[in-house]
Scaffold this motif. Structure first.
Motif, PDB file in Angstrom:
ATOM      1  N   GLN A 167     -34.573 -16.726 -11.246  1.00 34.83           N
ATOM      2  CA  GLN A 167     -33.255 -17.328 -11.461  1.00 34.83           C
ATOM      3  C   GLN A 167     -32.118 -16.458 -10.937  1.00 34.83           C
ATOM      4  N   ASN A 168     -32.387 -15.168 -10.750  1.00 30.93           N
ATOM      5  CA  ASN A 168     -31.356 -14.251 -10.268  1.00 30.93           C
ATOM      6  C   ASN A 168     -31.654 -13.657  -8.897  1.00 30.93           C
ATOM      7  N   TYR A 169     -32.721 -14.129  -8.260  1.00 30.73           N
ATOM      8  CA  TYR A 169     -33.130 -13.524  -6.987  1.00 30.73           C
ATOM      9  C   TYR A 169     -32.803 -14.463  -5.837  1.00 30.73           C
ATOM     10  N   GLU A 170     -31.523 -14.590  -5.538  1.00 29.28           N
ATOM     11  CA  GLU A 170     -31.082 -15.401  -4.409  1.00 29.28           C
ATOM     12  C   GLU A 170     -31.339 -14.655  -3.104  1.00 29.28           C
ATOM     13  N   VAL A 171     -31.869 -15.364  -2.123  1.00 27.56           N
ATOM     14  CA  VAL A 171     -32.182 -14.752  -0.829  1.00 27.56           C
ATOM     15  C   VAL A 171     -31.648 -15.637   0.288  1.00 27.56           C
ATOM     16  N   GLY A 172     -31.567 -15.074   1.474  1.00 28.39           N
ATOM     17  CA  GLY A 172     -31.087 -15.825   2.614  1.00 28.39           C
ATOM     18  C   GLY A 172     -32.173 -16.702   3.225  1.00 28.39           C
ATOM     19  N   PRO A 173     -31.791 -17.690   4.029  1.00 36.71           N
ATOM     20  CA  PRO A 173     -32.785 -18.576   4.652  1.00 36.71           C
ATOM     21  C   PRO A 173     -33.733 -17.823   5.581  1.00 36.71           C
ATOM     22  N   GLU A 174     -33.271 -16.703   6.176  1.00 36.02           N
ATOM     23  CA  GLU A 174     -34.152 -15.930   7.045  1.00 36.02           C
ATOM     24  C   GLU A 174     -35.276 -15.270   6.254  1.00 36.02           C
ATOM     25  N   PHE A 175     -35.004 -14.945   5.000  1.00 33.87           N
ATOM     26  CA  PHE A 175     -36.028 -14.393   4.105  1.00 33.87           C
ATOM     27  C   PHE A 175     -37.127 -15.434   3.890  1.00 33.87           C
ATOM     28  N   LEU A 176     -36.733 -16.644   3.563  1.00 26.72           N
ATOM     29  CA  LEU A 176     -37.692 -17.743   3.391  1.00 26.72           C
ATOM     30  C   LEU A 176     -38.464 -17.993   4.677  1.00 26.72           C
ATOM     31  N   ASP A 177     -37.775 -18.004   5.799  1.00 28.73           N
ATOM     32  CA  ASP A 177     -38.439 -18.268   7.074  1.00 28.73           C
ATOM     33  C   ASP A 177     -39.482 -17.197   7.386  1.00 28.73           C
ATOM     34  N   ASP A 178     -39.139 -15.940   7.102  1.00 28.04           N
ATOM     35  CA  ASP A 178     -40.074 -14.842   7.364  1.00 28.04           C
ATOM     36  C   ASP A 178     -41.327 -14.985   6.515  1.00 28.04           C
ATOM     37  N   PHE A 179     -41.168 -15.295   5.243  1.00 27.57           N
ATOM     38  CA  PHE A 179     -42.312 -15.421   4.340  1.00 27.57           C
ATOM     39  C   PHE A 179     -43.212 -16.588   4.725  1.00 27.57           C
ATOM     40  N   THR A 180     -42.613 -17.710   5.057  1.00 25.79           N
ATOM     41  CA  THR A 180     -43.433 -18.867   5.402  1.00 25.79           C
ATOM     42  C   THR A 180     -44.063 -18.720   6.781  1.00 25.79           C
ATOM     43  N   ALA A 181     -43.444 -17.932   7.669  1.00 25.26           N
ATOM     44  CA  ALA A 181     -44.056 -17.662   8.970  1.00 25.26           C
ATOM     45  C   ALA A 181     -45.306 -16.810   8.797  1.00 25.26           C
ATOM     46  N   ARG A 182     -45.278 -15.896   7.818  1.00 24.77           N
ATOM     47  CA  ARG A 182     -46.454 -15.068   7.548  1.00 24.77           C
ATOM     48  C   ARG A 182     -47.598 -15.905   6.980  1.00 24.77           C
ATOM     49  N   GLU A 183     -47.228 -16.816   6.079  1.00 23.76           N
ATOM     50  CA  GLU A 183     -48.224 -17.663   5.422  1.00 23.76           C
ATOM     51  C   GLU A 183     -47.507 -18.905   4.885  1.00 23.76           C
ATOM     52  N   PRO A 184     -47.804 -20.086   5.448  1.00 26.49           N
ATOM     53  CA  PRO A 184     -47.084 -21.294   5.028  1.00 26.49           C
ATOM     54  C   PRO A 184     -47.129 -21.556   3.525  1.00 26.49           C
ATOM     55  N   SER A 185     -48.227 -21.158   2.882  1.00 32.11           N
ATOM     56  CA  SER A 185     -48.345 -21.413   1.443  1.00 32.11           C
ATOM     57  C   SER A 185     -47.367 -20.574   0.622  1.00 32.11           C
ATOM     58  N   ASN A 186     -46.731 -19.581   1.246  1.00 32.42           N
ATOM     59  CA  ASN A 186     -45.734 -18.782   0.529  1.00 32.42           C
ATOM     60  C   ASN A 186     -44.512 -19.603   0.127  1.00 32.42           C
ATOM     61  N   ARG A 187     -44.403 -20.793   0.667  1.00 30.89           N
ATOM     62  CA  ARG A 187     -43.275 -21.661   0.317  1.00 30.89           C
ATOM     63  C   ARG A 187     -43.232 -21.939  -1.185  1.00 30.89           C
ATOM     64  N   ARG A 188     -44.360 -21.865  -1.843  1.00 29.73           N
ATOM     65  CA  ARG A 188     -44.410 -22.171  -3.273  1.00 29.73           C
ATOM     66  C   ARG A 188     -43.685 -21.135  -4.137  1.00 29.73           C
ATOM     67  N   PHE A 189     -43.347 -19.994  -3.562  1.00 31.16           N
ATOM     68  CA  PHE A 189     -42.651 -18.956  -4.323  1.00 31.16           C
ATOM     69  C   PHE A 189     -41.127 -19.074  -4.232  1.00 31.16           C
ATOM     70  N   PHE A 190     -40.653 -20.156  -3.630  1.00 27.47           N
ATOM     71  CA  PHE A 190     -39.218 -20.353  -3.455  1.00 27.47           C
ATOM     72  C   PHE A 190     -38.779 -21.681  -4.063  1.00 27.47           C
ATOM     73  N   THR A 191     -37.567 -21.677  -4.580  1.00 27.03           N
ATOM     74  CA  THR A 191     -36.929 -22.910  -5.028  1.00 27.03           C
ATOM     75  C   THR A 191     -35.441 -22.785  -4.785  1.00 27.03           C
ATOM     76  N   THR A 192     -34.785 -23.901  -4.631  1.00 30.23           N
ATOM     77  CA  THR A 192     -33.326 -23.913  -4.495  1.00 30.23           C
ATOM     78  C   THR A 192     -32.764 -24.677  -5.681  1.00 30.23           C
ATOM     79  N   PRO A 193     -32.220 -23.967  -6.660  1.00 32.77           N
ATOM     80  CA  PRO A 193     -31.699 -24.636  -7.862  1.00 32.77           C
ATOM     81  C   PRO A 193     -30.575 -25.596  -7.527  1.00 32.77           C
TER      82      PRO A 193
END
Length: 257
Positions: A167-193
């Protein structure tokens, strides 16, 4: 005196003492009040040493020290069997030992502290798992060093301590892109409230998934949010948002008796 949080999983192990220490129970004051254990902070160095001696005493260490590496968000784990020589500590982000009475630990102020133990081989470890270290392989490197000392992954127990929560760990879109580029299933660790402009990252869940992927089935999450709990924990992100000039570090430590 300090009153650390403890893991139910690790507390059941004979011959192992551990603690996820909060910011309370020390001698530092001001923004470092009171159990600041970060020698890299701008706090009074003698106060930090006294704080760390209190941690060692709480763990029943025969020496008033807790070894911690110079943390650099790496995938470097180090085996230690004696106190460090005078001077800067070795660089790395995890310590591993089977030496009785030698307290080892890591420092955090939002990153994930992971303590591990094999009670049969009597091998313990402390790992600093921020997102860089976790995705880069620090937990894998830590387990590999434990195995060098006779540990078996199926016997290893682990616990994640206080760290920043989603709830307090806001990250930039490039952070999300990097994680999902490494492994698409990493998308499950992100949400946009709702109403948020940027995604939020679930560090505890990501660390738990890495531990599970290593075959460590016996682990628990003892991970209250460092950002939300100012009275209990130091937080780099909270200190930054508050424009404070520096921040303290809490310590998580473990030893074999």
């Amino acid at each position: 005196m300090p009153s650390p949080l403890t893991s139910e999983t690790l507390s059941e192990l004979p011959g192992i003492r551990h603690g996820f220490f909060t910011r309370n129970g020390g001698v530092s004051d001001g923004i470092y009040a009171s159990l600041n254990c970060g020698l890299g902070s701008k706090d009074n160095a003698e106060a930090v040493k006294r704080n760390r001696a209190r941690v060692a005493l709480q763990l029943s260490s025969p020496q008033p020290i807790v070894l911690t590496p110079y943390q650099v968000h790496s995938a470097t784990a180090l085996i230690v069997d004696q106190p460090f020589t005078p001077g800067p500590p070795p660089r790395g982000d995890a310590l591993v030992t089977n030496t009785p009475g030698l307290a080892i630990g890591i420092l955090t102020a939002d990153c994930g502290p992971v303590l591990l133990a094999d009670p049969v081989a009597r091998v313990v470890a402390a790992a600093h798992a921020g997102w860089r270290g976790a995705v880069g392989g620090i937990l894998e490197a830590t387990l590999a060093k434990m195995v060098e000392l006779g540990a078996k992954p199926a016997r290893v127990c682990a616990s994640l301590g206080p760290c920043i929560n989603q709830q307090n760990y806001e990250v930039g879109p490039e952070f999300l892109d990097d994680f999902t580029a490494r492994e698409p299933s990493n998308r499950r660790f992100f949400t946009t409230p709702d109403g948020a402009a940027k995604p939020h990252f679930d560090l505890p869940a990501f660390i738990a998934a890495r531990l599970e992927g290593l075959g460590i089935a016996n682990f628990d999450l003892n991970a209250p949010c460092t950002y939300d709990n100012e009275s209990k924990f130091f937080s780099f992100r909270r200190s930054t948002h508050s424009s404070e000039p520096d921040y303290g570090r809490q310590i998580s430590a473990i030893l074999v008796t």
